[in-house]
Design an enzyme around this catalytic site. Structure first.
Site, PDB file in Angstrom:
ATOM      1  N   CYS A  68       0.851  -1.196   0.000  1.00 41.29           N
ATOM      2  CA  CYS A  68       0.000   0.000   0.000  1.00 41.29           C
ATOM      3  C   CYS A  68       0.886   1.245   0.000  1.00 41.29           C
ATOM      4  O   CYS A  68       1.801   1.360   0.813  1.00 41.29           O
ATOM      5  CB  CYS A  68      -0.880  -0.026   1.248  1.00 41.29           C
ATOM      6  SG  CYS A  68      -1.831   1.489   1.482  1.00 41.29           S
ATOM      7  N   CYS A  87       0.572   3.115   3.539  1.00 38.54           N
ATOM      8  CA  CYS A  87       1.120   2.638   4.817  1.00 38.54           C
ATOM      9  C   CYS A  87       2.088   1.481   4.678  1.00 38.54           C
ATOM     10  O   CYS A  87       2.557   0.952   5.677  1.00 38.54           O
ATOM     11  CB  CYS A  87      -0.027   2.242   5.747  1.00 38.54           C
ATOM     12  SG  CYS A  87      -0.831   0.683   5.273  1.00 38.54           S
ATOM     13  N   CYS A 120      -6.959  -1.140   1.531  1.00 38.42           N
ATOM     14  CA  CYS A 120      -5.952  -1.637   2.466  1.00 38.42           C
ATOM     15  C   CYS A 120      -6.589  -1.870   3.834  1.00 38.42           C
ATOM     16  O   CYS A 120      -7.290  -1.001   4.345  1.00 38.42           O
ATOM     17  CB  CYS A 120      -4.845  -0.589   2.564  1.00 38.42           C
ATOM     18  SG  CYS A 120      -3.673  -0.890   3.882  1.00 38.42           S
ATOM     19  N   CYS A 142      -4.849   0.986   6.538  1.00 41.79           N
ATOM     20  CA  CYS A 142      -5.141   2.428   6.521  1.00 41.79           C
ATOM     21  C   CYS A 142      -6.448   2.731   5.791  1.00 41.79           C
ATOM     22  O   CYS A 142      -6.842   3.887   5.693  1.00 41.79           O
ATOM     23  CB  CYS A 142      -3.988   3.204   5.891  1.00 41.79           C
ATOM     24  SG  CYS A 142      -3.841   2.976   4.103  1.00 41.79           S
ATOM     25  N   CYS A 192      -8.294  -5.247  -9.882  1.00 38.24           N
ATOM     26  CA  CYS A 192      -7.899  -4.182 -10.795  1.00 38.24           C
ATOM     27  C   CYS A 192      -7.440  -3.004  -9.947  1.00 38.24           C
ATOM     28  O   CYS A 192      -8.249  -2.337  -9.324  1.00 38.24           O
ATOM     29  CB  CYS A 192      -9.117  -3.820 -11.651  1.00 38.24           C
ATOM     30  SG  CYS A 192      -8.745  -2.633 -12.932  1.00 38.24           S
TER      31      CYS A 192
END
Ligand code: ZN
Length: 162
Positions: free
Chosen positions: A78, A81, A126, A129, A149
């Site tokens: 991510c 984070c 995510c 976060c 995607c």
């Protein structure tokens, strides 16, 4: 009803559905400690492009991400984070212009249904976060048949140490 009114109505319905959609968190992973920052902190931490996707559920222009062509071994984490979300061996070329994966790292993603395009789509983000990553579709390859995607700008590629 005029065409214009119909579109206004549909837009209103879409917005209403969107605000009522509750996050459906999969089984939370005990090792993931939620990261919650203020809007100002996110703006400071992210580039404007990252902020638009991760915090405002924006979508990058297809074909715009250098990660489309990323073929090295490593982890896609991510961009908000650095939680690892996907492994390079689960990436495939979907031809859509967005980095695509058939399998996420277990427990790394939460999902919710969104109605931005009126037809329901499964948004995923995510698990740490809650940064928006992309949408998951049922037209992916084996073994899962799923296509995650992903916006490339929402990811950070961490190459495997040689
Ligand atoms: Zn994150």
């Amino acid at each position: 009803m005029t065409r214009r009114n119909l579109f206004s109505l549909l837009a209103a319905v879409g917005l209403a559905s969107k605000t009522q959609a509750a996050p459906q968190q999969a089984t939370p992973r005990p090792d993931i400690v939620p990261l919650r920052l203020s809007d100002a902190q996110w703006r400071e931490r992210l580039t404007p492009q990252q902020y638009a996707v991760l915090r405002q559920e924006g979508t990058e222009r297809p074909g715009s991400s250098p990660l489309n062509g990323e073929k090295r071994k490593g982890i896609f984490a991510c961009a908000g984070c650095e939680l690892p979300l996907f492994q390079s061996q689960h990436k495939y070329e979907s031809g859509t212009g967005w980095p695509s994966f058939h399998t996420p790292i277990a427990g790394a993603l939460g999902t919710q249904t969104d109605f931005k395009l009126l037809l329901p789509r499964t948004e995923y983000h995510c698990a740490r976060c809650e940064g928006h990553q992309g949408h998951v579709f049922d037209d992916g390859p084996a073994p899962t048949g799923k296509r995650y995607c992903n916006n490339g700008v929402a990811l950070k590629f961490l190459p495997e140490a040689a």
